[in-house]
Design a protein around this motif. Structure first.
Motif, mmCIF file in Angstrom:
data_model
loop_
_atom_site.group_PDB
_atom_site.id
_atom_site.type_symbol
_atom_site.label_atom_id
_atom_site.label_comp_id
_atom_site.label_asym_id
_atom_site.label_seq_id
_atom_site.Cartn_x
_atom_site.Cartn_y
_atom_site.Cartn_z
ATOM 1 N N MET A 9 -53.678 -16.055 -11.592
ATOM 2 C CA MET A 9 -53.938 -14.622 -11.629
ATOM 3 C C MET A 9 -55.003 -14.354 -12.688
ATOM 4 O O MET A 9 -54.917 -14.847 -13.788
ATOM 5 C CB MET A 9 -52.662 -13.872 -12.001
ATOM 6 C CG MET A 9 -51.497 -14.211 -11.101
ATOM 7 S SD MET A 9 -51.702 -13.540 -9.465
ATOM 8 C CE MET A 9 -51.498 -11.837 -9.826
ATOM 9 N N ALA A 10 -55.979 -13.561 -12.312
ATOM 10 C CA ALA A 10 -57.034 -13.250 -13.268
ATOM 11 C C ALA A 10 -56.958 -11.787 -13.647
ATOM 12 O O ALA A 10 -56.305 -10.991 -13.004
ATOM 13 C CB ALA A 10 -58.397 -13.574 -12.659
ATOM 14 N N GLY A 11 -57.674 -11.410 -14.691
ATOM 15 C CA GLY A 11 -57.671 -10.026 -15.120
ATOM 16 C C GLY A 11 -57.915 -9.959 -16.606
ATOM 17 O O GLY A 11 -58.189 -10.963 -17.244
ATOM 18 N N HIS A 12 -57.793 -8.770 -17.194
ATOM 19 C CA HIS A 12 -58.142 -8.637 -18.600
ATOM 20 C C HIS A 12 -57.120 -9.316 -19.501
ATOM 21 O O HIS A 12 -57.411 -9.616 -20.637
ATOM 22 C CB HIS A 12 -58.284 -7.170 -18.976
ATOM 23 C CG HIS A 12 -57.000 -6.412 -18.992
ATOM 24 N ND1 HIS A 12 -56.391 -5.955 -17.853
ATOM 25 C CD2 HIS A 12 -56.194 -6.045 -20.012
ATOM 26 C CE1 HIS A 12 -55.281 -5.311 -18.167
ATOM 27 N NE2 HIS A 12 -55.133 -5.362 -19.456
ATOM 28 N N GLY A 30 -62.666 -4.512 -2.619
ATOM 29 C CA GLY A 30 -63.716 -5.480 -2.896
ATOM 30 C C GLY A 30 -63.372 -6.531 -3.931
ATOM 31 O O GLY A 30 -64.259 -7.194 -4.483
ATOM 32 N N VAL A 31 -62.083 -6.708 -4.214
ATOM 33 C CA VAL A 31 -61.650 -7.705 -5.195
ATOM 34 C C VAL A 31 -61.848 -9.109 -4.622
ATOM 35 O O VAL A 31 -61.422 -9.412 -3.498
ATOM 36 C CB VAL A 31 -60.174 -7.481 -5.571
ATOM 37 C CG1 VAL A 31 -59.628 -8.666 -6.356
ATOM 38 C CG2 VAL A 31 -60.034 -6.199 -6.381
ATOM 39 N N THR A 52 -67.035 -12.122 -13.419
ATOM 40 C CA THR A 52 -67.406 -10.776 -12.987
ATOM 41 C C THR A 52 -66.142 -10.068 -12.534
ATOM 42 O O THR A 52 -65.505 -10.478 -11.561
ATOM 43 C CB THR A 52 -68.416 -10.829 -11.820
ATOM 44 O OG1 THR A 52 -69.561 -11.580 -12.213
ATOM 45 C CG2 THR A 52 -68.837 -9.432 -11.411
ATOM 46 N N LEU A 53 -65.725 -9.020 -13.240
ATOM 47 C CA LEU A 53 -64.455 -8.348 -12.969
ATOM 48 C C LEU A 53 -64.654 -7.074 -12.153
ATOM 49 O O LEU A 53 -65.686 -6.409 -12.251
ATOM 50 C CB LEU A 53 -63.749 -7.999 -14.282
ATOM 51 C CG LEU A 53 -63.323 -9.188 -15.152
ATOM 52 C CD1 LEU A 53 -62.775 -8.693 -16.489
ATOM 53 C CD2 LEU A 53 -62.286 -10.048 -14.434
ATOM 54 N N THR A 54 -63.648 -6.747 -11.349
ATOM 55 C CA THR A 54 -63.621 -5.502 -10.591
ATOM 56 C C THR A 54 -62.548 -4.593 -11.184
ATOM 57 O O THR A 54 -61.352 -4.881 -11.045
ATOM 58 C CB THR A 54 -63.302 -5.767 -9.104
ATOM 59 O OG1 THR A 54 -64.314 -6.615 -8.544
ATOM 60 C CG2 THR A 54 -63.257 -4.463 -8.316
ATOM 61 N N PRO A 55 -62.937 -3.517 -11.876
ATOM 62 C CA PRO A 55 -61.946 -2.635 -12.510
ATOM 63 C C PRO A 55 -61.078 -1.928 -11.465
ATOM 64 O O PRO A 55 -61.584 -1.424 -10.461
ATOM 65 C CB PRO A 55 -62.805 -1.623 -13.274
ATOM 66 C CG PRO A 55 -64.157 -2.256 -13.385
ATOM 67 C CD PRO A 55 -64.319 -3.086 -12.151
ATOM 68 N N ILE A 56 -59.773 -1.903 -11.702
ATOM 69 C CA ILE A 56 -58.830 -1.210 -10.836
ATOM 70 C C ILE A 56 -57.990 -0.274 -11.705
ATOM 71 O O ILE A 56 -57.257 -0.739 -12.588
ATOM 72 C CB ILE A 56 -57.903 -2.186 -10.081
ATOM 73 C CG1 ILE A 56 -58.716 -3.198 -9.261
ATOM 74 C CG2 ILE A 56 -56.914 -1.426 -9.205
ATOM 75 C CD1 ILE A 56 -59.519 -2.596 -8.135
ATOM 76 N N ASP A 57 -58.126 1.026 -11.470
ATOM 77 C CA ASP A 57 -57.367 1.975 -12.276
ATOM 78 C C ASP A 57 -56.501 2.905 -11.429
ATOM 79 O O ASP A 57 -55.950 3.890 -11.923
ATOM 80 C CB ASP A 57 -58.295 2.804 -13.171
ATOM 81 C CG ASP A 57 -59.371 3.540 -12.380
ATOM 82 O OD1 ASP A 57 -59.264 3.607 -11.130
ATOM 83 O OD2 ASP A 57 -60.317 4.041 -13.009
ATOM 84 N N ASP A 58 -56.359 2.585 -10.148
ATOM 85 C CA ASP A 58 -55.561 3.392 -9.233
ATOM 86 C C ASP A 58 -54.308 2.626 -8.824
ATOM 87 O O ASP A 58 -54.388 1.461 -8.412
ATOM 88 C CB ASP A 58 -56.382 3.731 -7.989
ATOM 89 C CG ASP A 58 -55.582 4.524 -6.967
ATOM 90 O OD1 ASP A 58 -55.369 5.724 -7.187
ATOM 91 O OD2 ASP A 58 -55.158 3.913 -5.965
#
Length: 249
Positions: free
Chosen positions: A1-4, A94-95, A205-211
């Motif tokens: 799992m990837a992410g911040h 688009g993740v 390269t990250l795709t921000p998800i805030d929803d």
């Protein structure tokens, strides 16, 4: 799992996997067999195998299962022939997603992965469609009660690690693939227990998800892929805002 936060996402994945112990035993068995096939059945001379054996014991995998997996890899016991493949695709929003597979039936694996992407709002892509967004490297997660930063830097960097990150939950050590075994060996020799160790695809390269709804749909695909028998690991480049996965853990 990837992410911040690798640690936060690892905890989410562990909670999901622990609920399906049979799956984790199957996954470990395949990994052990492949490691023994590649580097021999002696854990003292095969750092990857040694790490996997420690992980299997920590998961309470039966000793007989571990022994059979090793012997299948060394050829002492008959077993199916596994092949390793990597699939790439997109989750909702688009993740980017990278799926590692170990299977005895490539056609079955490919069909199940394609179907899962489609049913969960994603799509399977061709080779190198998203891999360029990830760094392929060795990754070690170490709890803070295992060592201190100074000692870890001395041990890991001397063995070839290229970066050490300090987070609230623990340390993350990154190493080139070519130095994975030497770093694993050095940590073991220093008595530093590793919570997680793998050759990972880490998102650059990250795709921000805030929803919250988007996060739920993305994780539905990730978890569905992870549930497939042939899938060993799933990596993605979603960067979830704090708190979005709390209900998932």
């Amino acid at each position: 799992m990837a992410g911040h936060s690798k640690w936060a996402n690892t905890k989410h994945r562990k909670a999901a996997v622990d609920a399906k112990r049979g799956k984790i035993f199957s996954r470990l068995s395949k990994d052990i067999t492949m490691a023994a096939k590649a580097g021999g059945g002696d854990p003292d001379a095969n750092a990857k195998l040694r790490t996997l054996l420690n992980k299997a014991r920590a998961a309470n995998m039966p000793a007989d299962n571990i022994d059979r997996a090793v012997k299948k890899g060394t050829g002492e016991l008959p077993g199916v022939v596994y092949e390793e493949f990597v699939y790439e695709g997109y989750a909702p929003n688009g993740v980017a997603v990278v799926v590692e597979v170990t299977t005895d039936n490539k056609n079955r694996a490919a069909s199940e992965i394609r179907s899962t992407f489609t049913k969960r709002g994603g799509n399977l892509a061709g080779a190198n469609a998203v891999a360029f967004m990830f760094n392929r490297c060795g990754q070690f997660l170490i709890a803070k009660d295992q060592t201190d930063e100074e000692k870890l830097m001395d041990v890991a960097l001397e063995a070839g690690a290229e970066d050490i990150k300090v987070e609230d939950e623990g340390f993350e050590v990154l190493a080139p693939i070519t130095e994975y075994d030497s770093v694993s060996q050095a940590l073991s020799d220093a008595g530093i227990e590793v919570a997680s160790s793998e050759l990972a695809y880490l998102a650059e390269t990250l795709t921000p998800i805030d929803d919250a709804a988007a996060a739920k749909s993305i994780m539905a695909l990730i978890d569905a892929l992870d549930d497939l028998d042939d899938v060993q690991n799933v990596f993605h480049n979603a960067d979830f805002a704090d708190g979005l996965l709390d209900d998932e853990e």
